[in-house]
Design a protein around this motif. Sequence first.
Motif, PDB file in Angstrom:
ATOM      1  N   THR A  17      -3.401   0.939  -6.545  1.00  0.00           N
ATOM      2  CA  THR A  17      -3.383   2.317  -7.034  1.00  0.00           C
ATOM      3  C   THR A  17      -4.701   2.671  -7.706  1.00  0.00           C
ATOM      4  O   THR A  17      -5.217   3.790  -7.567  1.00  0.00           O
ATOM      5  CB  THR A  17      -2.223   2.523  -8.009  1.00  0.00           C
ATOM      6  OG1 THR A  17      -0.993   2.163  -7.368  1.00  0.00           O
ATOM      7  CG2 THR A  17      -2.136   3.973  -8.469  1.00  0.00           C
TER       8      THR A  17
ATOM      9  N   PRO B  51       0.806  -1.229   0.000  1.00  0.00           N
ATOM     10  CA  PRO B  51       0.000   0.000   0.000  1.00  0.00           C
ATOM     11  C   PRO B  51       0.833   1.271   0.000  1.00  0.00           C
ATOM     12  O   PRO B  51       0.402   2.290  -0.550  1.00  0.00           O
ATOM     13  CB  PRO B  51      -0.820  -0.129   1.288  1.00  0.00           C
ATOM     14  CG  PRO B  51      -0.945  -1.592   1.500  1.00  0.00           C
ATOM     15  CD  PRO B  51       0.370  -2.164   1.051  1.00  0.00           C
ATOM     16  N   LEU B  52       2.026   1.226   0.607  1.00  0.00           N
ATOM     17  CA  LEU B  52       2.884   2.401   0.583  1.00  0.00           C
ATOM     18  C   LEU B  52       3.320   2.734  -0.841  1.00  0.00           C
ATOM     19  O   LEU B  52       3.317   3.910  -1.246  1.00  0.00           O
ATOM     20  CB  LEU B  52       4.111   2.177   1.466  1.00  0.00           C
ATOM     21  CG  LEU B  52       5.135   3.320   1.512  1.00  0.00           C
ATOM     22  CD1 LEU B  52       4.496   4.593   2.057  1.00  0.00           C
ATOM     23  CD2 LEU B  52       6.343   2.920   2.346  1.00  0.00           C
TER      24      LEU B  52
ATOM     25  N   SER C  86      -1.671  -0.969  11.502  1.00  0.00           N
ATOM     26  CA  SER C  86      -2.185   0.122  10.669  1.00  0.00           C
ATOM     27  C   SER C  86      -2.471   1.360  11.509  1.00  0.00           C
ATOM     28  O   SER C  86      -2.157   2.496  11.100  1.00  0.00           O
ATOM     29  CB  SER C  86      -3.453  -0.322   9.942  1.00  0.00           C
ATOM     30  OG  SER C  86      -3.197  -1.436   9.105  1.00  0.00           O
TER      31      SER C  86
ATOM     32  N   TRP D  16      -3.197   5.319   1.201  1.00  0.00           N
ATOM     33  CA  TRP D  16      -2.535   4.180   1.844  1.00  0.00           C
ATOM     34  C   TRP D  16      -3.537   3.331   2.620  1.00  0.00           C
ATOM     35  O   TRP D  16      -3.530   2.092   2.515  1.00  0.00           O
ATOM     36  CB  TRP D  16      -1.443   4.691   2.785  1.00  0.00           C
ATOM     37  CG  TRP D  16      -0.781   3.602   3.569  1.00  0.00           C
ATOM     38  CD1 TRP D  16       0.218   2.764   3.146  1.00  0.00           C
ATOM     39  CD2 TRP D  16      -1.090   3.213   4.913  1.00  0.00           C
ATOM     40  NE1 TRP D  16       0.547   1.884   4.152  1.00  0.00           N
ATOM     41  CE2 TRP D  16      -0.234   2.135   5.241  1.00  0.00           C
ATOM     42  CE3 TRP D  16      -1.994   3.669   5.864  1.00  0.00           C
ATOM     43  CZ2 TRP D  16      -0.263   1.524   6.487  1.00  0.00           C
ATOM     44  CZ3 TRP D  16      -2.034   3.060   7.102  1.00  0.00           C
ATOM     45  CH2 TRP D  16      -1.182   1.996   7.400  1.00  0.00           C
TER      46      TRP D  16
ATOM     47  N   SER E 118      -7.216   3.404  -4.943  1.00  0.00           N
ATOM     48  CA  SER E 118      -6.860   4.406  -3.932  1.00  0.00           C
ATOM     49  C   SER E 118      -6.538   5.772  -4.514  1.00  0.00           C
ATOM     50  O   SER E 118      -6.562   6.774  -3.782  1.00  0.00           O
ATOM     51  CB  SER E 118      -5.653   3.924  -3.118  1.00  0.00           C
ATOM     52  OG  SER E 118      -4.513   3.759  -3.946  1.00  0.00           O
TER      53      SER E 118
ATOM     54  N   ALA F 271       0.357   4.276  -2.549  1.00  0.00           N
ATOM     55  CA  ALA F 271       0.118   5.651  -2.115  1.00  0.00           C
ATOM     56  C   ALA F 271       1.120   6.601  -2.753  1.00  0.00           C
ATOM     57  O   ALA F 271       0.759   7.719  -3.159  1.00  0.00           O
ATOM     58  CB  ALA F 271       0.195   5.739  -0.592  1.00  0.00           C
TER      59      ALA F 271
ATOM     60  N   GLY G 237      -2.463  11.221   0.699  1.00  0.00           N
ATOM     61  CA  GLY G 237      -1.567  10.068   0.738  1.00  0.00           C
ATOM     62  C   GLY G 237      -1.936   9.077   1.819  1.00  0.00           C
ATOM     63  O   GLY G 237      -1.914   7.861   1.605  1.00  0.00           O
TER      64      GLY G 237
END
Length: 326
Positions: free
Chosen positions: A188, A114-115, A305, A245, A191, A118, A241
């Motif tokens: 991506t 996920p980083l 998280s 994420w 998100s 983001a 961001g």
Amino acid sequence: MATGTDSGVRFGRLGRAPLVVAFGAIQLLAFAVAYTTGAPTLYAYFVVGSVAVAAYAFDGSRFTVAAATLASILVVALGLPLALFVARQQPALIAEKALDPDVHRVLYLGVYGPLLAAIASLAFGVPLARLLADGFRGQQVVESLVDLPLVVPHSVAGIIILFGFGRGGAFPNVSVLGTMTGMVLAMTFVSAPYAVNASREAFESIDDRLEYASRIHGASRFETFRRVTGPLAVRGMVTGGVLAWARAVSEFGAVAVVAYSVQFFYPPAGGRVTAQHAPVFVYNTYLQGGLEESGAVAFLLLAVSAVIFLIVRYLTADSTTTGGVV
């Protein structure tokens, strides 16, 4: 009879902070009693009633009492399942899962993947957000494309990624199915709207006169963005961001379709390992091990998280509140 103003003055003398702390302590005590007696429904009624009483005591107006009562129903719907989820966890099982190397890999991938998504969402989304804030012909079409992932079912999003980037897609030399690249693309896709929309709102909130002043003093558009617009909009970028994420962390359907299991470099192992995205792993654990085991893994993912989210918020709080020109 005391009015709402009288109540506010009275509590103002006592100090509202101690009253808020006392209210929270009462809620915790009531929840503990309701949980141990097996009556969580009574606690839900207690929350709604206590909020109504507190609203009347602090304000006294009928509107505030009604609004607080209705709002407390949603708070109960959101908070009570989470409280029961945490309360019903088994510490021994959580410790067992926390020591499991497979869970370590899942948690690492659940943060690392996920980083990347983001970062990609911000790298390409911030310029788009800037253009949308300025406005251009055909903007409605682009806005619709940006917001489309918000309404597309998650599994459909995965199918779209395979059609668009898989075999016979836009980049035939890029392997998507069952790869880290495919996972990041899927994340991506779902998100990016959060990064774009939050950044756009930040740009739109900036006074146009500041940019105009920068331009008439000889600054180029890039210098204006770097020294004026960017610093003023950084809070919205950070928010976008973080939301991107968080959205990628929770993604299940698209990732399950595109990259059910992936290989990635895992530093503790010193090489490539295979693992599943955390929501997919939790689902498989639920199917194979039941609610208790999947709940323990879900608890660990939730804790990691939440810690990362709070750390990011803390580290960016000071730098995003300046709002000045650098």
